[in-house]
Write a protein that holds these residues in place. Structure first.
Motif, PDB file in Angstrom:
ATOM      1  N   GLU A 138       4.492 -23.012   8.535  1.00 22.45           N
ATOM      2  CA  GLU A 138       4.692 -21.636   9.009  1.00 22.45           C
ATOM      3  C   GLU A 138       5.264 -21.624  10.418  1.00 22.45           C
ATOM      4  OE1 GLU A 138       1.098 -19.366   8.643  1.00 22.45           O
ATOM      5  OE2 GLU A 138       0.912 -19.825   6.524  1.00 22.45           O
ATOM      6  N   ASN A 139       4.747 -22.485  11.286  1.00 22.35           N
ATOM      7  CA  ASN A 139       5.252 -22.550  12.649  1.00 22.35           C
ATOM      8  C   ASN A 139       6.699 -23.035  12.662  1.00 22.35           C
ATOM      9  OD1 ASN A 139       5.078 -22.198  15.411  1.00 22.35           O
ATOM     10  ND2 ASN A 139       4.203 -24.202  15.781  1.00 22.35           N
ATOM     11  N   ALA A 140       7.020 -23.974  11.804  1.00 21.86           N
ATOM     12  CA  ALA A 140       8.395 -24.479  11.724  1.00 21.86           C
ATOM     13  C   ALA A 140       9.337 -23.358  11.284  1.00 21.86           C
ATOM     14  CB  ALA A 140       8.479 -25.651  10.759  1.00 21.86           C
ATOM     15  N   ALA A 141       8.913 -22.585  10.294  1.00 20.69           N
ATOM     16  CA  ALA A 141       9.752 -21.470   9.829  1.00 20.69           C
ATOM     17  C   ALA A 141       9.964 -20.462  10.953  1.00 20.69           C
ATOM     18  CB  ALA A 141       9.103 -20.798   8.619  1.00 20.69           C
ATOM     19  N   PHE A 142       8.925 -20.179  11.718  1.00 24.09           N
ATOM     20  CA  PHE A 142       9.054 -19.241  12.831  1.00 24.09           C
ATOM     21  C   PHE A 142      10.021 -19.780  13.885  1.00 24.09           C
ATOM     22  CE2 PHE A 142       7.855 -18.009  17.134  1.00 24.09           C
ATOM     23  CZ  PHE A 142       8.118 -16.644  17.058  1.00 24.09           C
ATOM     24  N   ILE A 143       9.878 -21.049  14.233  1.00 25.88           N
ATOM     25  CA  ILE A 143      10.755 -21.640  15.263  1.00 25.88           C
ATOM     26  C   ILE A 143      12.202 -21.612  14.794  1.00 25.88           C
ATOM     27  CG2 ILE A 143      11.374 -23.792  16.424  1.00 25.88           C
ATOM     28  CD1 ILE A 143       8.361 -24.388  16.612  1.00 25.88           C
ATOM     29  N   GLU A 144      12.449 -21.935  13.530  1.00 24.10           N
ATOM     30  CA  GLU A 144      13.816 -21.893  13.013  1.00 24.10           C
ATOM     31  C   GLU A 144      14.362 -20.476  13.058  1.00 24.10           C
ATOM     32  OE1 GLU A 144      13.352 -23.740   9.169  1.00 24.10           O
ATOM     33  OE2 GLU A 144      13.854 -25.714   9.967  1.00 24.10           O
ATOM     34  N   TRP A 145      13.556 -19.490  12.656  1.00 21.18           N
ATOM     35  CA  TRP A 145      13.977 -18.089  12.698  1.00 21.18           C
ATOM     36  C   TRP A 145      14.286 -17.672  14.134  1.00 21.18           C
ATOM     37  CZ3 TRP A 145      11.658 -13.984  15.229  1.00 21.18           C
ATOM     38  CH2 TRP A 145      12.188 -12.725  14.961  1.00 21.18           C
ATOM     39  N   ARG A 146      13.386 -18.021  15.065  1.00 19.94           N
ATOM     40  CA  ARG A 146      13.568 -17.669  16.472  1.00 19.94           C
ATOM     41  C   ARG A 146      14.846 -18.275  17.031  1.00 19.94           C
ATOM     42  NH1 ARG A 146      10.276 -21.076  20.058  1.00 19.94           N
ATOM     43  NH2 ARG A 146      12.113 -22.311  19.641  1.00 19.94           N
ATOM     44  N   ASP A 147      15.095 -19.545  16.712  1.00 17.61           N
ATOM     45  CA  ASP A 147      16.296 -20.217  17.199  1.00 17.61           C
ATOM     46  C   ASP A 147      17.560 -19.543  16.659  1.00 17.61           C
ATOM     47  OD1 ASP A 147      14.655 -21.931  18.586  1.00 17.61           O
ATOM     48  OD2 ASP A 147      14.973 -23.657  17.251  1.00 17.61           O
ATOM     49  N   LYS A 148      17.543 -19.132  15.388  1.00 17.72           N
ATOM     50  CA  LYS A 148      18.702 -18.438  14.811  1.00 17.72           C
ATOM     51  C   LYS A 148      18.924 -17.094  15.500  1.00 17.72           C
ATOM     52  CE  LYS A 148      18.488 -20.543  10.262  1.00 17.72           C
ATOM     53  NZ  LYS A 148      18.104 -20.366   8.860  1.00 17.72           N
ATOM     54  N   GLN A 149      17.828 -16.383  15.774  1.00 20.32           N
ATOM     55  CA  GLN A 149      17.944 -15.088  16.452  1.00 20.32           C
ATOM     56  C   GLN A 149      18.546 -15.254  17.838  1.00 20.32           C
ATOM     57  OE1 GLN A 149      17.391 -12.059  15.081  1.00 20.32           O
ATOM     58  NE2 GLN A 149      17.147 -13.275  13.226  1.00 20.32           N
ATOM     59  N   GLN A 150      18.129 -16.283  18.533  1.00 18.94           N
ATOM     60  CA  GLN A 150      18.662 -16.518  19.885  1.00 18.94           C
ATOM     61  C   GLN A 150      20.155 -16.813  19.828  1.00 18.94           C
ATOM     62  OE1 GLN A 150      16.164 -19.634  21.435  1.00 18.94           O
ATOM     63  NE2 GLN A 150      14.560 -18.194  22.087  1.00 18.94           N
ATOM     64  N   ILE A 151      20.582 -17.535  18.819  1.00 18.50           N
ATOM     65  CA  ILE A 151      22.013 -17.830  18.673  1.00 18.50           C
ATOM     66  C   ILE A 151      22.778 -16.553  18.373  1.00 18.50           C
ATOM     67  CG2 ILE A 151      23.717 -18.990  17.189  1.00 18.50           C
ATOM     68  CD1 ILE A 151      21.666 -21.301  16.950  1.00 18.50           C
ATOM     69  N   LEU A 152      22.240 -15.711  17.489  1.00 15.99           N
ATOM     70  CA  LEU A 152      22.914 -14.467  17.124  1.00 15.99           C
ATOM     71  C   LEU A 152      22.978 -13.478  18.285  1.00 15.99           C
ATOM     72  CD1 LEU A 152      21.448 -13.890  13.553  1.00 15.99           C
ATOM     73  CD2 LEU A 152      23.764 -14.659  14.133  1.00 15.99           C
TER      74      LEU A 152
END
Length: 169
Positions: A138-152
């Motif tokens: 779950e934490n990995a999924a959140f970090i991946e989502w957060r990183d994508k949002q920061q890129i966008l």
């Protein structure tokens, strides 16, 4: 093919076994294999006292169980340390490395512990491991989502045009 045992040695084995000497002591004294001593003693109806061997085996098993218990305790302490590290990780690569370490350490703990645990305890250990790995996913999924949002959300950088000097011909 084995050589037949000299009748004098056969007689000596039976005599020494009757006197209470151990099988290995007789084998050394007579110069033959312990299995040969056992065979000739059995033919004479003599049994060796195995209580000393059984006591030594039981003591060794207890020592090994204590060592396994210590090793299991060390591995569970390591998992607890890793669990404490889990909440401070913000990088997906670090989280994956932590997950692999937790998995390997937990498997070690499980393999050590299963030799001495009841089945119910094993089910509990497996459940705790499953829960912890679920938290990591779950934490990995959140970090991946957060990183994508920061890129966008990053503003587009204007293209930099090459400098043209006015004084060039």
């Amino acid at each position: 093919m084995t050589r037949p045992l000299d009748p004098a040695k056969q007689q000596e084995i039976v005599q020494l076994a009757s006197s209470g000497m151990t099988r290995n002591e007789i084998a050394k004294k007579v110069g033959c294999a312990p299995a040969t001593v056992s065979r000739w003693a059995n033919r004479a109806g003599i049994e060796f006292d195995r209580s000393a061997t059984q006591s030594a085996v039981a003591a060794r098993q207890m020592d090994l169980k204590a060592l396994r218990s210590e090793a299991a305790l060390r591995t569970i302490r390591r998992v607890i340390q890793l669990d404490d590290m889990f909440y401070g990780i913000t990088d997906i690569k670090d989280l994956r490395e932590l997950a692999a370490t937790v998995r390997d350490t937990s498997i070690s703990h499980f393999n050590i512990s299963r030799l001495d645990m009841e089945d119910d305890s094993l089910v509990e250990v497996k459940g705790q491991f499953r829960d912890f790995m679920s938290d990591i996913r779950e934490n990995a999924a959140f970090i991946e989502w957060r990183d994508k949002q920061q890129i966008l959300e990053q503003p587009e950088q204007p293209a930099i045009e090459p400098n043209h000097r006015q004084d060039e011909p």
